[in-house]
Design a protein around this motif. Structure first.
Motif, PDB file in Angstrom:
ATOM      1  N   TYR A  91       0.531  -1.248  -0.266  1.00 59.73           N
ATOM      2  CA  TYR A  91      -0.287  -0.025  -0.087  1.00 59.73           C
ATOM      3  C   TYR A  91       0.863   1.120   0.223  1.00 59.73           C
ATOM      4  CZ  TYR A  91      -3.364  -3.083   1.939  1.00 59.73           C
ATOM      5  OH  TYR A  91      -4.013  -4.501   2.193  1.00 59.73           O
ATOM      6  N   LEU A  92       0.412   2.164  -0.748  1.00 56.32           N
ATOM      7  CA  LEU A  92       0.663   3.828  -0.081  1.00 56.32           C
ATOM      8  C   LEU A  92      -0.113   4.743   0.103  1.00 56.32           C
ATOM      9  CD1 LEU A  92       2.952   6.034  -1.165  1.00 56.32           C
ATOM     10  CD2 LEU A  92       2.279   5.625  -3.669  1.00 56.32           C
ATOM     11  N   PHE A  93      -0.078   5.725   1.047  1.00 54.95           N
ATOM     12  CA  PHE A  93      -0.798   6.166   1.526  1.00 54.95           C
ATOM     13  C   PHE A  93      -0.135   7.753   1.863  1.00 54.95           C
ATOM     14  CE2 PHE A  93      -1.349   3.052   3.623  1.00 54.95           C
ATOM     15  CZ  PHE A  93      -3.320   2.539   3.935  1.00 54.95           C
ATOM     16  N   SER A  94      -0.578   8.619   0.726  1.00 57.96           N
ATOM     17  CA  SER A  94       0.530   9.831   0.095  1.00 57.96           C
ATOM     18  C   SER A  94      -0.855  11.371   0.362  1.00 57.96           C
ATOM     19  CB  SER A  94       0.611   9.986  -1.244  1.00 57.96           C
ATOM     20  OG  SER A  94       1.889  11.019  -1.653  1.00 57.96           O
ATOM     21  N   ASP A  95       0.443  12.448   0.990  1.00 54.52           N
ATOM     22  CA  ASP A  95      -0.445  13.090   0.419  1.00 54.52           C
ATOM     23  C   ASP A  95       0.276  14.408   0.717  1.00 54.52           C
ATOM     24  OD1 ASP A  95      -3.008  15.511   0.989  1.00 54.52           O
ATOM     25  OD2 ASP A  95      -3.015  15.000   3.092  1.00 54.52           O
ATOM     26  N   ILE A  96      -0.773  15.993   0.714  1.00 55.18           N
ATOM     27  CA  ILE A  96       0.360  16.724   0.338  1.00 55.18           C
ATOM     28  C   ILE A  96      -0.311  18.052   1.224  1.00 55.18           C
ATOM     29  CG2 ILE A  96      -0.066  17.494  -1.911  1.00 55.18           C
ATOM     30  CD1 ILE A  96       2.858  18.420  -2.333  1.00 55.18           C
ATOM     31  N   LYS A  97       0.456  18.888   1.561  1.00 56.22           N
ATOM     32  CA  LYS A  97      -0.282  19.952   1.814  1.00 56.22           C
ATOM     33  C   LYS A  97       1.041  21.538   0.790  1.00 56.22           C
ATOM     34  CE  LYS A  97      -0.824  22.722   5.625  1.00 56.22           C
ATOM     35  NZ  LYS A  97      -2.823  22.464   5.965  1.00 56.22           N
ATOM     36  N   VAL A  98      -0.004  21.978   0.148  1.00 54.19           N
ATOM     37  CA  VAL A  98       0.574  22.379  -0.733  1.00 54.19           C
ATOM     38  C   VAL A  98       0.780  23.605  -0.696  1.00 54.19           C
ATOM     39  CG1 VAL A  98      -1.067  23.913  -3.080  1.00 54.19           C
ATOM     40  CG2 VAL A  98      -1.366  21.579  -2.437  1.00 54.19           C
ATOM     41  N   GLU A  99       0.512  24.573   0.880  1.00 53.14           N
ATOM     42  CA  GLU A  99       0.666  25.526   1.099  1.00 53.14           C
ATOM     43  C   GLU A  99       2.018  26.076   1.101  1.00 53.14           C
ATOM     44  OE1 GLU A  99      -2.088  23.854   2.282  1.00 53.14           O
ATOM     45  OE2 GLU A  99      -3.616  25.661   1.445  1.00 53.14           O
ATOM     46  N   GLU A 100       2.197  24.795   1.804  1.00 51.38           N
ATOM     47  CA  GLU A 100       3.799  24.663   2.396  1.00 51.38           C
ATOM     48  C   GLU A 100       4.584  24.125   1.541  1.00 51.38           C
ATOM     49  OE1 GLU A 100       1.426  24.017   4.690  1.00 51.38           O
ATOM     50  OE2 GLU A 100       1.523  26.079   5.514  1.00 51.38           O
ATOM     51  N   ASP A 101       3.819  23.305   0.244  1.00 51.12           N
ATOM     52  CA  ASP A 101       4.922  22.442  -0.940  1.00 51.12           C
ATOM     53  C   ASP A 101       5.877  21.368   0.389  1.00 51.12           C
ATOM     54  OD1 ASP A 101       5.510  21.669  -2.615  1.00 51.12           O
ATOM     55  OD2 ASP A 101       7.300  23.034  -3.065  1.00 51.12           O
ATOM     56  N   ILE A 102       4.923  20.307   1.079  1.00 49.66           N
ATOM     57  CA  ILE A 102       5.555  19.491   1.742  1.00 49.66           C
ATOM     58  C   ILE A 102       4.370  18.371   1.618  1.00 49.66           C
ATOM     59  CG2 ILE A 102       5.784  18.116   3.693  1.00 49.66           C
ATOM     60  CD1 ILE A 102       6.561  21.230   5.106  1.00 49.66           C
ATOM     61  N   ALA A 103       5.288  17.036   0.651  1.00 54.91           N
ATOM     62  CA  ALA A 103       4.255  15.835   0.278  1.00 54.91           C
ATOM     63  C   ALA A 103       4.812  14.693   1.857  1.00 54.91           C
ATOM     64  CB  ALA A 103       4.481  15.392  -0.805  1.00 54.91           C
ATOM     65  N   VAL A 104       4.020  14.153   2.400  1.00 48.59           N
ATOM     66  CA  VAL A 104       4.194  13.082   3.279  1.00 48.59           C
ATOM     67  C   VAL A 104       3.425  11.865   2.492  1.00 48.59           C
ATOM     68  CG1 VAL A 104       4.237  11.573   5.088  1.00 48.59           C
ATOM     69  CG2 VAL A 104       4.271  13.633   5.082  1.00 48.59           C
ATOM     70  N   SER A 105       4.692  11.136   2.092  1.00 49.07           N
ATOM     71  CA  SER A 105       4.447   9.482   1.761  1.00 49.07           C
ATOM     72  C   SER A 105       4.485   7.769   2.269  1.00 49.07           C
ATOM     73  CB  SER A 105       5.025   9.195   0.349  1.00 49.07           C
ATOM     74  OG  SER A 105       4.541   9.787  -1.046  1.00 49.07           O
TER      75      SER A 105
END
Length: 114
Positions: A91-105
Protein backbone atom coordinates in the motif's frame (compact mmCIF):
# COMPACT_ATOMS: atom_id res chain seq x y z
CA UNK A 1 22.16 8.16 5.17
CA UNK A 2 22.25 4.47 4.41
CA UNK A 3 22.71 3.22 0.87
CA UNK A 4 19.23 1.65 0.94
CA UNK A 5 17.57 4.96 1.91
CA UNK A 6 19.57 6.83 -0.73
CA UNK A 7 18.55 4.36 -3.45
CA UNK A 8 14.91 4.44 -2.27
CA UNK A 9 14.85 8.25 -2.37
CA UNK A 10 16.37 8.25 -5.86
CA UNK A 11 13.54 5.99 -7.11
CA UNK A 12 10.91 8.31 -5.61
CA UNK A 13 12.59 11.43 -7.05
CA UNK A 14 12.96 9.92 -10.53
CA UNK A 15 9.34 8.74 -10.70
CA UNK A 16 7.92 12.09 -9.60
CA UNK A 17 10.16 13.96 -12.02
CA UNK A 18 8.91 11.76 -14.87
CA UNK A 19 5.28 12.10 -13.76
CA UNK A 20 5.12 15.81 -12.89
CA UNK A 21 8.14 17.32 -14.65
CA UNK A 22 9.87 18.09 -11.35
CA UNK A 23 11.03 15.88 -8.53
CA UNK A 24 11.23 16.94 -4.89
CA UNK A 25 14.19 19.10 -3.95
CA UNK A 26 14.76 17.13 -0.74
CA UNK A 27 13.50 13.80 0.62
CA UNK A 28 13.81 12.49 4.17
CA UNK A 29 12.95 8.79 4.59
CA UNK A 30 12.88 6.59 7.67
CA UNK A 31 12.23 2.86 7.80
CA UNK A 32 10.02 1.66 10.66
CA UNK A 33 9.22 -2.05 10.76
CA UNK A 34 7.46 -2.73 7.43
CA UNK A 35 7.00 0.95 6.51
CA UNK A 36 9.01 3.55 4.68
CA UNK A 37 7.91 7.05 5.67
CA UNK A 38 9.10 9.76 3.29
CA UNK A 39 8.75 13.51 3.70
CA UNK A 40 9.24 15.33 0.41
CA UNK A 41 10.08 19.04 0.25
CA UNK A 42 9.92 21.36 -2.78
CA UNK A 43 7.59 19.34 -4.97
CA UNK A 44 5.61 21.91 -6.94
CA UNK A 45 6.48 23.20 -10.40
CA UNK A 46 6.34 26.96 -11.07
CA UNK A 47 3.07 26.41 -12.96
CA UNK A 48 1.53 24.52 -10.03
CA UNK A 49 2.61 27.29 -7.66
CA UNK A 50 0.85 29.83 -9.87
CA UNK A 51 -2.30 27.70 -10.04
CA UNK A 52 -2.43 27.44 -6.23
CA UNK A 53 -3.08 31.19 -5.90
CA UNK A 54 -6.81 30.44 -5.77
CA UNK A 55 -8.73 28.02 -3.51
CA UNK A 56 -9.90 26.09 -6.58
CA UNK A 57 -6.34 25.88 -7.84
CA UNK A 58 -5.06 24.57 -4.50
CA UNK A 59 -7.69 21.84 -4.54
CA UNK A 60 -6.92 20.93 -8.15
CA UNK A 61 -3.17 20.61 -7.51
CA UNK A 62 -3.77 18.66 -4.29
CA UNK A 63 -6.14 16.23 -6.00
CA UNK A 64 -3.91 15.75 -9.02
CA UNK A 65 -0.79 15.18 -6.95
CA UNK A 66 -2.34 12.70 -4.51
CA UNK A 67 -4.54 10.74 -6.92
CA UNK A 68 -1.97 10.41 -9.69
CA UNK A 69 0.66 9.05 -7.32
CA UNK A 70 -1.72 6.64 -5.60
CA UNK A 71 -3.12 5.34 -8.91
CA UNK A 72 0.33 4.88 -10.41
CA UNK A 73 1.63 2.93 -7.43
CA UNK A 74 -1.52 0.78 -7.28
CA UNK A 75 -0.96 -0.32 -10.89
CA UNK A 76 2.73 -1.09 -10.51
CA UNK A 77 5.40 -0.10 -7.99
CA UNK A 78 8.30 1.88 -9.46
CA UNK A 79 11.03 -0.17 -11.10
CA UNK A 80 13.60 -1.31 -8.57
CA UNK A 81 11.69 -0.28 -5.41
CA UNK A 82 10.83 -3.77 -4.20
CA UNK A 83 14.33 -4.99 -5.04
CA UNK A 84 15.95 -2.19 -3.00
CA UNK A 85 13.66 -2.83 -0.03
CA UNK A 86 13.65 -6.61 -0.34
CA UNK A 87 9.87 -6.80 0.14
CA UNK A 88 6.64 -6.45 -1.84
CA UNK A 89 4.87 -3.08 -1.76
CA UNK A 90 1.32 -3.54 -0.46
CA UNK A 91 0.00 0.00 0.00
CA UNK A 92 0.88 3.65 -0.45
CA UNK A 93 -0.71 6.46 1.52
CA UNK A 94 0.21 9.91 0.25
CA UNK A 95 -0.79 13.52 0.87
CA UNK A 96 0.56 16.99 0.14
CA UNK A 97 0.24 20.26 2.02
CA UNK A 98 0.12 22.56 -1.00
CA UNK A 99 0.61 25.82 0.92
CA UNK A 100 3.90 24.62 2.44
CA UNK A 101 4.94 22.46 -0.55
CA UNK A 102 5.51 19.44 1.68
CA UNK A 103 4.31 15.93 0.88
CA UNK A 104 4.30 12.76 2.96
CA UNK A 105 4.18 9.24 1.61
CA UNK A 106 3.88 6.09 3.71
CA UNK A 107 4.83 2.90 1.89
CA UNK A 108 3.72 -0.35 3.51
CA UNK A 109 5.54 -3.54 2.56
CA UNK A 110 4.73 -7.19 3.21
CA UNK A 111 7.62 -7.63 5.67
CA UNK A 112 9.92 -5.62 7.87
CA UNK A 113 12.63 -3.60 6.16
CA UNK A 114 16.11 -4.65 7.25
Amino acid sequence: MSKKIHEFNDIIRKLRKELFGKGPERIHTVFVENMAVSTLYGNLTPTEKFITNTPEGKEMVHTARTRMIQELYSIHPPDGMEEVIGAKLLYLFSDIKVEEDIAVSVFIFDQNIT
